[in-house]
Write an enzyme that holds these catalytic residues in place. Sequence first.
Site, PDB file in Angstrom:
ATOM      1  N   GLY A  82       0.851  -1.189   0.000  1.00  0.00           N
ATOM      2  CA  GLY A  82       0.000   0.000   0.000  1.00  0.00           C
ATOM      3  C   GLY A  82       0.882   1.232   0.000  1.00  0.00           C
ATOM      4  O   GLY A  82       2.079   1.157  -0.305  1.00  0.00           O
ATOM      5  N   LEU A  83       0.305   2.370   0.349  1.00  0.00           N
ATOM      6  CA  LEU A  83       1.103   3.595   0.320  1.00  0.00           C
ATOM      7  C   LEU A  83       2.328   3.469   1.205  1.00  0.00           C
ATOM      8  O   LEU A  83       3.429   3.862   0.823  1.00  0.00           O
ATOM      9  CB  LEU A  83       0.243   4.774   0.771  1.00  0.00           C
ATOM     10  CG  LEU A  83      -0.820   5.150  -0.249  1.00  0.00           C
ATOM     11  CD1 LEU A  83      -1.713   6.245   0.303  1.00  0.00           C
ATOM     12  CD2 LEU A  83      -0.172   5.622  -1.540  1.00  0.00           C
TER      13      LEU A  83
ATOM     14  N   GLY B 155       3.921   0.638   2.476  1.00  0.00           N
ATOM     15  CA  GLY B 155       4.881  -0.387   2.057  1.00  0.00           C
ATOM     16  C   GLY B 155       5.479  -0.106   0.690  1.00  0.00           C
ATOM     17  O   GLY B 155       6.680  -0.314   0.472  1.00  0.00           O
TER      18      GLY B 155
ATOM     19  N   SER C 119     -18.812  10.032  -0.137  1.00  0.00           N
ATOM     20  CA  SER C 119     -17.994  11.124   0.389  1.00  0.00           C
ATOM     21  C   SER C 119     -18.743  11.947   1.430  1.00  0.00           C
ATOM     22  O   SER C 119     -19.923  12.234   1.320  1.00  0.00           O
ATOM     23  CB  SER C 119     -17.562  12.037  -0.739  1.00  0.00           C
ATOM     24  OG  SER C 119     -17.053  13.221  -0.190  1.00  0.00           O
TER      25      SER C 119
ATOM     26  N   ARG D  38     -17.400  13.314  12.245  1.00  0.00           N
ATOM     27  CA  ARG D  38     -17.769  11.944  11.892  1.00  0.00           C
ATOM     28  C   ARG D  38     -18.339  11.136  13.050  1.00  0.00           C
ATOM     29  O   ARG D  38     -19.360  10.469  12.910  1.00  0.00           O
ATOM     30  CB  ARG D  38     -16.524  11.190  11.402  1.00  0.00           C
ATOM     31  CG  ARG D  38     -16.089  11.586  10.036  1.00  0.00           C
ATOM     32  CD  ARG D  38     -14.861  10.785   9.613  1.00  0.00           C
ATOM     33  NE  ARG D  38     -14.485  11.208   8.265  1.00  0.00           N
ATOM     34  CZ  ARG D  38     -13.443  10.739   7.599  1.00  0.00           C
ATOM     35  NH1 ARG D  38     -12.659   9.826   8.138  1.00  0.00           N
ATOM     36  NH2 ARG D  38     -13.174  11.174   6.388  1.00  0.00           N
TER      37      ARG D  38
ATOM     38  N   HIS E 176     -14.525   2.108   9.106  1.00  0.00           N
ATOM     39  CA  HIS E 176     -13.780   2.691   8.008  1.00  0.00           C
ATOM     40  C   HIS E 176     -12.269   2.634   8.214  1.00  0.00           C
ATOM     41  O   HIS E 176     -11.513   2.402   7.281  1.00  0.00           O
ATOM     42  CB  HIS E 176     -14.231   4.146   7.892  1.00  0.00           C
ATOM     43  CG  HIS E 176     -13.581   4.899   6.801  1.00  0.00           C
ATOM     44  ND1 HIS E 176     -13.630   4.467   5.499  1.00  0.00           N
ATOM     45  CD2 HIS E 176     -12.857   6.032   6.799  1.00  0.00           C
ATOM     46  CE1 HIS E 176     -12.965   5.337   4.757  1.00  0.00           C
ATOM     47  NE2 HIS E 176     -12.478   6.270   5.518  1.00  0.00           N
TER      48      HIS E 176
ATOM     49  N   ARG F 132      -9.103   9.780  13.600  1.00  0.00           N
ATOM     50  CA  ARG F 132      -8.287  10.298  12.499  1.00  0.00           C
ATOM     51  C   ARG F 132      -9.076  11.332  11.700  1.00  0.00           C
ATOM     52  O   ARG F 132     -10.245  11.129  11.402  1.00  0.00           O
ATOM     53  CB  ARG F 132      -7.879   9.162  11.569  1.00  0.00           C
ATOM     54  CG  ARG F 132      -7.163   9.645  10.330  1.00  0.00           C
ATOM     55  CD  ARG F 132      -6.716   8.520   9.444  1.00  0.00           C
ATOM     56  NE  ARG F 132      -7.785   7.834   8.742  1.00  0.00           N
ATOM     57  CZ  ARG F 132      -8.402   8.304   7.648  1.00  0.00           C
ATOM     58  NH1 ARG F 132      -8.082   9.485   7.150  1.00  0.00           N
ATOM     59  NH2 ARG F 132      -9.341   7.598   7.054  1.00  0.00           N
TER      60      ARG F 132
ATOM     61  N   LEU G  27      -3.518   8.932   4.178  1.00  0.00           N
ATOM     62  CA  LEU G  27      -2.619   8.879   3.022  1.00  0.00           C
ATOM     63  C   LEU G  27      -1.324   9.605   3.365  1.00  0.00           C
ATOM     64  O   LEU G  27      -0.222   9.136   3.067  1.00  0.00           O
ATOM     65  CB  LEU G  27      -3.298   9.520   1.806  1.00  0.00           C
ATOM     66  CG  LEU G  27      -4.642   8.893   1.389  1.00  0.00           C
ATOM     67  CD1 LEU G  27      -5.163   9.551   0.121  1.00  0.00           C
ATOM     68  CD2 LEU G  27      -4.495   7.399   1.169  1.00  0.00           C
TER      69      LEU G  27
HETATM   70  C1  LIG Z   1     -13.110   3.723   1.033  1.00  0.00           C
HETATM   71  C2  LIG Z   1     -11.962   4.384   1.709  1.00  0.00           C
HETATM   72  C3  LIG Z   1     -11.649   5.698   1.429  1.00  0.00           C
HETATM   73  C4  LIG Z   1     -10.573   6.332   2.056  1.00  0.00           C
HETATM   74  N1  LIG Z   1     -10.286   7.628   1.741  1.00  0.00           N
HETATM   75  C5  LIG Z   1      -9.227   8.234   2.324  1.00  0.00           C
HETATM   76  C6  LIG Z   1      -8.885   9.570   1.969  1.00  0.00           C
HETATM   77  O1  LIG Z   1      -9.541  10.210   1.147  1.00  0.00           O
HETATM   78  N2  LIG Z   1      -7.813  10.135   2.563  1.00  0.00           N
HETATM   79  C7  LIG Z   1      -7.056   9.457   3.481  1.00  0.00           C
HETATM   80  O2  LIG Z   1      -6.086  10.035   3.964  1.00  0.00           O
HETATM   81  N3  LIG Z   1      -7.352   8.186   3.809  1.00  0.00           N
HETATM   82  C8  LIG Z   1      -8.423   7.555   3.263  1.00  0.00           C
HETATM   83  N4  LIG Z   1      -8.715   6.256   3.622  1.00  0.00           N
HETATM   84  C9  LIG Z   1      -7.798   5.514   4.503  1.00  0.00           C
HETATM   85  C10 LIG Z   1      -6.564   5.036   3.743  1.00  0.00           C
HETATM   86  O3  LIG Z   1      -6.930   4.647   2.445  1.00  0.00           O
HETATM   87  C11 LIG Z   1      -5.859   3.851   4.401  1.00  0.00           C
HETATM   88  O4  LIG Z   1      -5.724   4.062   5.752  1.00  0.00           O
HETATM   89  C12 LIG Z   1      -4.451   3.682   3.815  1.00  0.00           C
HETATM   90  O5  LIG Z   1      -4.514   3.645   2.424  1.00  0.00           O
HETATM   91  C13 LIG Z   1      -3.757   2.454   4.352  1.00  0.00           C
HETATM   92  O6  LIG Z   1      -2.527   2.287   3.668  1.00  0.00           O
HETATM   93  P1  LIG Z   1      -1.456   1.210   4.116  1.00  0.00           P
HETATM   94  O7  LIG Z   1      -0.298   1.362   3.219  1.00  0.00           O
HETATM   95  O8  LIG Z   1      -1.194   1.346   5.565  1.00  0.00           O
HETATM   96  O9  LIG Z   1      -2.164  -0.209   3.929  1.00  0.00           O
HETATM   97  P2  LIG Z   1      -2.998  -0.869   2.731  1.00  0.00           P
HETATM   98  O10 LIG Z   1      -3.159   0.017   1.578  1.00  0.00           O
HETATM   99  O11 LIG Z   1      -4.198  -1.450   3.368  1.00  0.00           O
HETATM  100  O12 LIG Z   1      -2.061  -2.032   2.240  1.00  0.00           O
HETATM  101  C14 LIG Z   1      -1.866  -3.206   2.946  1.00  0.00           C
HETATM  102  C15 LIG Z   1      -0.901  -4.062   2.164  1.00  0.00           C
HETATM  103  O13 LIG Z   1      -0.480  -5.137   2.974  1.00  0.00           O
HETATM  104  C16 LIG Z   1      -0.633  -6.358   2.291  1.00  0.00           C
HETATM  105  N5  LIG Z   1      -0.865  -7.378   3.307  1.00  0.00           N
HETATM  106  C17 LIG Z   1      -1.739  -7.366   4.339  1.00  0.00           C
HETATM  107  N6  LIG Z   1      -1.589  -8.459   5.094  1.00  0.00           N
HETATM  108  C18 LIG Z   1      -0.602  -9.184   4.532  1.00  0.00           C
HETATM  109  C19 LIG Z   1       0.006 -10.418   4.843  1.00  0.00           C
HETATM  110  N7  LIG Z   1      -0.345 -11.132   5.907  1.00  0.00           N
HETATM  111  N8  LIG Z   1       0.974 -10.872   4.012  1.00  0.00           N
HETATM  112  C20 LIG Z   1       1.366 -10.166   2.923  1.00  0.00           C
HETATM  113  N9  LIG Z   1       0.829  -8.979   2.607  1.00  0.00           N
HETATM  114  C21 LIG Z   1      -0.135  -8.506   3.397  1.00  0.00           C
HETATM  115  C22 LIG Z   1      -1.772  -6.127   1.333  1.00  0.00           C
HETATM  116  O14 LIG Z   1      -1.689  -7.056   0.282  1.00  0.00           O
HETATM  117  C23 LIG Z   1      -1.470  -4.702   0.900  1.00  0.00           C
HETATM  118  O15 LIG Z   1      -0.493  -4.717  -0.102  1.00  0.00           O
HETATM  119  C24 LIG Z   1      -9.809   5.621   3.001  1.00  0.00           C
HETATM  120  C25 LIG Z   1     -10.121   4.303   3.295  1.00  0.00           C
HETATM  121  C26 LIG Z   1     -11.202   3.691   2.682  1.00  0.00           C
HETATM  122  C27 LIG Z   1     -11.557   2.300   3.080  1.00  0.00           C
END
Ligand SMILES: Cc1cc2nc3c(=O)[nH]c(=O)nc-3n(C[C@H](O)[C@H](O)[C@H](O)COP(=O)(O)OP(=O)(O)OC[C@H]3O[C@@H](n4cnc5c(N)ncnc54)[C@H](O)[C@@H]3O)c2cc1C
Lengths: 252, 640
Positions: free
Chosen positions: B42-43, B45, B284, B330, B401, B435, B441
């Site tokens: 994700g963002l 990693g 939204s 919220r 969420h 949050r 992000l």
């Molecule tokens: C619908 C929605 C809208 C949102 N809108 C916003 C917004 O507008 N602005 C904002 O700031 N935030 C927003 N958020 C929150 C934000 O998107 C997330 O908190 C953020 O993207 C999480 O990023 P991350 O890199 O931590 O994890 P994630 O993007 O969840 O990535 C997790 C990664 O870990 C991997 N993974 C997980 N478990 C394992 C495992 N056991 N083994 C191997 N790989 C694994 C997955 O495959 C994935 O690659 C929103 C969330 C949602 C649900």
Amino acid sequence: MSKEMTIHLKYWKQNGPNDAGHFEEYTLDNVNEHMSFLEMLDVLNEELMLADKEPVEFDYDCREGICGSCNLVINGQAHGPKARVAACQLHMRNYKDGDHITIEPPRAAAFPVIKDLVVDRSAFDRIIEAGGYVSVKTGSAGEANAILVEKEKADAAFDYATCIGCGACVAACPNASASLFTGAKIAHLNKLPQGEVERKNRVVAMVDQMKEEGFGDCSNFAECEAVCPVGISISAIAEMRRDYMKAALRGD
Amino acid sequence: MKLDSKVPGGPLEQKWDKHLKDINLVAPNNKRKYEIIVVGTGLAGGAAAASFAELGYNVRSFCIQDSARRAHSIAAQGGINAAKNYPNDGDSIWRLFYDTIKGGDYRSRESNVYRLAQVSNEIIDQAVAQGVPFAREYGGTLANRSFGGAQVSRTFYARGQTGQQLLLGAYQAMMRQVHTGKIKYHPRHEMLDVVVIDGQARGIITRDLVSGELNRYEADAVVLATGGYGNVFYLSTNAKNSNVTAAWRAHKKGAAFANPCYVQVHPTCIPVSGDYQSKLTLMSESLRNDGRVWVPRKKGDDRHPNDIPEEERYYYLEERYPAFGNLVPRDVASRNAKMVCDDGLGVGETGLAVYLDFRDAIKRDGRDTIEAKYGNLFEMYENIAGENPYKQPMKIYPAVHYTMGGLWVDYNLQTTIPGLYAAGEANFSDHGANRLGASALMQGLSDGYFVLPYTIGDYLAKQEPGKRYGTDHEAFAEAENAAQSKIDKLLNVNGNRTIIDFHRTLGKIVWDKIGIARNAEGLKSAIEEIRELREEFWQNVKVPGEKNNYNKYLEFAGRVADFFELAELMAQDALDREESAGCHLREEYQTEEGEALRNDEEYSYVAAWEYKGLNGKLEEQLHKENLEFEFVELKQRSYK
Ligand SMILES: Cc1cc2nc3c(=O)[nH]c(=O)nc-3n(C[C@H](O)[C@H](O)[C@H](O)COP(=O)(O)OP(=O)(O)OC[C@H]3O[C@@H](n4cnc5c(N)ncnc54)[C@H](O)[C@@H]3O)c2cc1C
Ligand code: SF4
Ligand code: FES
């Protein structure tokens, strides 16, 4: 109250790339009109498992049309009958009681089947790997507003950048070409001054990789544009080909 | 276990710079002798993996999906905050810091939040340089919009697809490094355990999700960027593969888990339509700018909403919160929606929905204006719900969420296991008890691009370059055997209830009792119910198929098993926190007006839980990291 329907399903089962594969049939009796297509498949699998049968595997994650995981070919159409949506955004109210639905994986040499409806799309990663980026290291970027970008260009770049990498364009193309996917990334980066710098090398590297992966050529059928869930325009392909010809002629 | 936050001394504004000056560096020619495992693309990693590789480290990257580009971050819609102050409306690093601390209801670490605000600007620079097509003004500069919890316009966005565009930027940077060979890339792999040798994280065990094979990987450090655990509720806005497995298994190996009860519920989601529902879709928050929220005054009023006259409509937010009305934060909006539905006033087939009505806005501004503002959202709603929101009110309901809790980390983002780091939503760091929009992000990218690349070097510099125990080491063998026997156990139960059935039932307990509002009695009974259901799960779950094949239900079974354990800890944590803070509303602790009532004297701490064992009951020991507020003054929120 919401409507319930009977739906006759025919779905593809294939145990790995070397298995010949076959169709199986199942009739679901209580399909609610508000279910999404994938929820209908969840219900199918629940019934199969409770009857000690093997569920059908399919790819998904976001279930809201943005991750590009789902890639079902439904009654011969990639992502099903509704334009501009991915299979996960399709709802059963688009069907009627008694309908027959056939579900297949996208069929393309470059997308070998892993199991049932799940295919290997790693070829797309390798196309991006070949050059679908701007070569800038973390920390080396200048102030964001130092380079102005015309709004029209930024908006156009965005339109191409919305490709979700689902592969429907490949599934729909009679040649199984990946031109829309590849062209979308090239057109996105071309539109921005940040991407313009590597324009020539990028197009050659990405197009060559696309060929190497075994995708076919583009013969302007435009089926890809019709099934693309985010409406990527085939103008991307024209741009890609023009750039490729120019770069190839110059020999660099 | 001792919690040492390692926060540098000195004035708030100088801590990070001072830290950068003080920490150890790895010489460029030594970097290639180290290997770092990054779990998650994700963002957080994706950004970390790309940045490590650019520095010259060898990286292995893992994710569940078939491509790094599909991580859950792809779905983020609204935008990303930064303190650029382009609109010249008085924003600053201090103000972004302050809003985030206050939004988190004073339950986060000042030093971390300040650093987040500091690096926010660099994130925007980086993303633009990568070709992220942010929205722009006609003059060619970047555009901003405003978001909840702030009085300035500081949110950068790419239409409603900001997460997608930022993630593709990070993904492309990552793929560039895959091309150079600095990143070894393993999609369709799930991490099942972390391997700890002599007290340090030295590798992981993974399952190849295509062949089913278990593999061992050794490294000098491990980063978990595996996202949040909102799916413990079964229904949430998270992607279906989002899970707690990586974080939870690290927790069981010694990493403290912090504030598990802090869960954010988003007020405007499309309601559940039936039992088959598999996930919830966010609408939204901006809709509340023009939509009016109401329910019928009369219980069981089944008239069409358009036929219910004005005086029989209960605009409960406007009546209860005259100053903020429909724009309350919220948590307040979510709580009130639940309250009116609990009182039997909810609408729709399930009674678990309220109306969000645009009738008056359309009358006032015209349909064209409303369409220009919200056209795509209205279309999305109509596609899912099958009703036209221009002609009748939308139905909405709150949904889980985001999870503020996660693995406890120090200022360097290191967990309580040396060499194991946590980034993004997987850690607990910056958002306290709540949050703010557009801040996740920012945090994920800050952790990945601008914090870890420095702080991990400080740790590696102290490790002998190239030291290897070998994957034959008994710690690897033990971890692999444990993972294997868990899989075998799941497949061997061969019971009568499906995994989804168990997960849905668990989710309902968690939603009802550890959801929007909690109380001691409910939490205690939740613990009992979770234990009972967990017991039944291990006796009666039906997991189909084989282990040596692609088997999505087997993957899910393992994740649901972990959710069962986490859920008990969430209840325990919520029970322990005898105050209300941010999203954690304990019904016993409210102001007279029904607002969250903090208890700063006794609960101004991070609750970090240490795993002690599982024997029918989950045993966990609480450690407290006291939060010192040197630079801000603690205040009670009020939106009346
Ligand atoms: C619908 C929605 C809208 C949102 N809108 C916003 C917004 O507008 N602005 C904002 O700031 N935030 C927003 N958020 C929150 C934000 O998107 C997330 O908190 C953020 O993207 C999480 O990023 P991350 O890199 O931590 O994890 P994630 O993007 O969840 O990535 C997790 C990664 O870990 C991997 N993974 C997980 N478990 C394992 C495992 N056991 N083994 C191997 N790989 C694994 C997955 O495959 C994935 O690659 C929103 C969330 C949602 C649900
Ligand atoms: S171009 Fe369209 S159809 Fe092809 S991968 Fe991208 S989103 Fe899918
Ligand atoms: S499941 Fe993500 S696009 Fe369909």
